[in-house]
Design an enzyme around this catalytic site. Structure first.
Site, short mmCIF file in Angstrom:
data_model
loop_
_atom_site.label_atom_id
_atom_site.label_comp_id
_atom_site.label_asym_id
_atom_site.label_seq_id
_atom_site.Cartn_x
_atom_site.Cartn_y
_atom_site.Cartn_z
CB VAL A 11 -0.97 -0.02 1.21
CG1 VAL A 11 -1.65 1.34 1.38
CG2 VAL A 11 -2.01 -1.10 1.00
CD GLU A 149 -5.59 2.58 -1.62
OE1 GLU A 149 -5.36 3.77 -1.40
OE2 GLU A 149 -6.20 2.18 -2.62
CG PHE A 150 -11.38 0.96 -0.87
CD1 PHE A 150 -12.12 0.13 -0.04
CD2 PHE A 150 -11.37 2.32 -0.60
CE1 PHE A 150 -12.86 0.65 1.02
CE2 PHE A 150 -12.10 2.86 0.46
CZ PHE A 150 -12.85 2.02 1.27
CG PHE A 250 -15.65 -10.22 -5.36
CD1 PHE A 250 -14.95 -9.33 -6.15
CD2 PHE A 250 -15.04 -10.74 -4.23
CE1 PHE A 250 -13.67 -8.95 -5.81
CE2 PHE A 250 -13.76 -10.37 -3.89
CZ PHE A 250 -13.07 -9.46 -4.68
N GLY A 258 -7.85 -15.90 0.58
CA GLY A 258 -6.66 -15.73 1.42
C GLY A 258 -6.18 -14.31 1.29
CB CYS A 261 -6.97 -7.47 2.87
SG CYS A 261 -5.64 -6.27 2.61
NE ARG A 329 1.08 -10.13 3.31
CZ ARG A 329 1.18 -8.80 3.43
NH1 ARG A 329 1.37 -8.27 4.62
NH2 ARG A 329 1.07 -8.02 2.38
#
Ligand code: NAD
Length: 455
Positions: A11, A149-150, A250, A258, A261, A329
């Protein structure tokens, strides 16, 4: 404007680089010396399409620089962005250690008023905590802004340059005005800048991520049900996605979400609700269902090959939590690999960008293949976990020859079940009927039933 950014991760780097690209003077600070040294030479430590080129250009133009010195960041800028990590703590709540450490650094080094903008994803109330830390340790006036933040990894630069919206939580008019000016070049096409209070901005970020995670989870549950009743989730997805109230994005089922976020933000929202005595059963369910979904591929493999996988070898394509990133992650692939290893199998992994990160986490427990095809040699089956473009149209003839048996488990529904059957594969995907190898004409069989028959 003179902009400072704390945190040179996904970010912070994108934020600082894109602000520099719009003509601002930007300094990015991080505690990681190696990272900062590499960035100073124009090398980015992450895989993010398009970022390195813009970063190098702005380095050369002298609009962007990097430092490990927090004093340098604070004294060089009038507006300071906080973009450090907020990982899940042991109880699932967001760990604010880094955010508050940065607030203390700002208080220590500020020689006058500053606008402090929190871009990290933080629970409601963090803006107030940051304001308290600043007030405790510095005589100067600070305005604290929340600007969640997106961006999405993999298209971070594009998302930052053309955001659907910019959310700004602020209690002061002058900070709003500066944020409006800073973001003006990014929203020229009319996408909104949504001004609100700090708490609502903090909540907006969690609500957005929790909504998306819930949507994926809902589709994963529908997919699991489709498998059991003989429906095809691909068709269901199109059937519901064309409803304007639902929309098509989506809705793709898979092997669980995963990344850095969604998993932690779902847990943090769950904890936030706990803290104020509010039951949030949907969040608990999303978390639990997603953990279970990450095990679905391993279960399919064991149903096909038996619980004891000793002497078996599997090729795993994709370790990154999604395509176009090297971020692993909370990646579903790590759970799949663990499941296969625990059942006694050997595993060969390949990922186009995440091999270094995979090595750091998986160590010598797996074999690292130099290419997608190399991973297949001697493998009993292929397990696809990440939807990299290069996995979408592979050479199936070659795959069939390289695998010991023509079996493919597809955690991303990349391939067409009927075609796979015609090509002679036993093919298992998510929420779609499995087709017997070569049985295209007799049609699909419900996966749950088929698995037993073939096991
Ligand atoms: N990665 C994403 O896609 C994404 C998207 C939206 C929001 N976010 C949120 O943004 C925040 C940052 O995420 P990220 O993925 O960029 O994290 P990251 O782990 O990639 O980067 C964080 C960076 O902060 C640095 N750092 C830690 N303490 C510091 C300090 N005291 N001073 C200076 N630097 C420090 C770390 O060394 C690291 O380089 C998180 O809150 C995350 O939830 C992430």
């Amino acid at each position: 404007m003179r902009v400072g950014v704390f945190g040179a991760g996904y970010v912070g780097l994108v934020t600082g680089t894109c602000f520099a690209e719009m003509g601002n003077d930007v300094v990015i600070g991080d505690v990681d010396e190696q990272r900062i040294a590499a960035l100073g030479r124009g090398r980015i430590p992450i895989y993010e399409p398009g970022l390195e080129e813009i970063l190098q250009r702005n380095l050369e133009m002298g609009r962007l620089r990097f430092t490990v010195d927090s004093r340098d960041v604070v004294s060089s800028a009038e507006i300071l962005f906080v973009a450090v990590g907020t990982p899940a703590g042991e109880d699932g709540s967001a760990d604010l250690t880094h955010v508050l450490a940065v607030a203390r650094e700002i208080a220590r080094h500020a020689d006058g008023p500053r606008i402090v903008v929190n871009k990290s994803t933080v629970p409601v109330g963090t803006g107030r905590k940051v304001r308290e830390v600043l007030a405790e340790s510095s005589p100067h006036a600070f305005q604290v802004v929340s600007n969640p933040e997106f961006l999405k990894e993999g298209s971070a630069v594009e998302d930052f340059m053309k955001p659907d919206r910019v959310v700004v939580g602020s209690d002061g008019d002058s900070a709003r005005e500066i944020m409006r000016r800073l973001y003006a070049p990014f929203i020229r096409t009319g996408n909104p800048i949504c001004f609100m209070d700090v708490e609502s901005a903090e909540m907006t970020k969690y609500a957005a991520n929790a909504m998306l995670a819930t949507r994926i989870t809902f589709m994963n549950e529908i997919a699991n049900l489709c498998e059991r009743v003989g429906a095809n989730v691909d068709e269901v997805r199109i059937g519901i996605g064309s409803d304007r109230r639902i929309g098509p994005a989506f809705l793709f089922p898979g092997a669980g979400f995963g990344g850095s976020c969604f998993p932690k933000d779902v847990r943090a929202l769950e904890r936030l609700a706990d803290e104020v005595g509010y039951e949030f059963p949907i969040m608990r369910a999303v978390h639990a269902v997603n953990e279970a979904q990450k095990r679905v591929l391993g279960e399919k493999v064991r149903t096909r090959f038996g619980d004891d996988l000793t002497g078996r070898r599997f090729a795993v394509w994709g370790v990154a939590f999604k395509a176009r990133t090297d971020d692993i992650r909370e990646a579903p692939a790590l759970v799949v690999v663990d499941d296969l290893l625990s059942a006694g199998a050997e595993v060969a992994v390949f990922d186009p960008e995440a091999m270094d990160n995979a090595r750091r986490v998986l160590g010598d427990r797996v074999v690292y293949a130099g290419s997608a095809h190399e991973a297949l040699t001697g493998a009993d089956a292929l397990v696809v976990v990440t939807e990299w473009n290069e996995f979408r149209f592979p050479d199936f003839e070659r795959i069939r020859k390289e695998l010991k048996s023509p079996v493919v488990f597809d955690g991303r529904n990349l391939y067409d079940p009927r075609t796979m059957s015609e090509l002679g594969f036993e093919y298992f995907s998510i929420g779609r009927p499995s087709w017997r190898a070569g049985a295209a004409r007799s049609g699909p069989t419900v996966a749950a039933g088929l698995a037993g028959e073939q096991g």
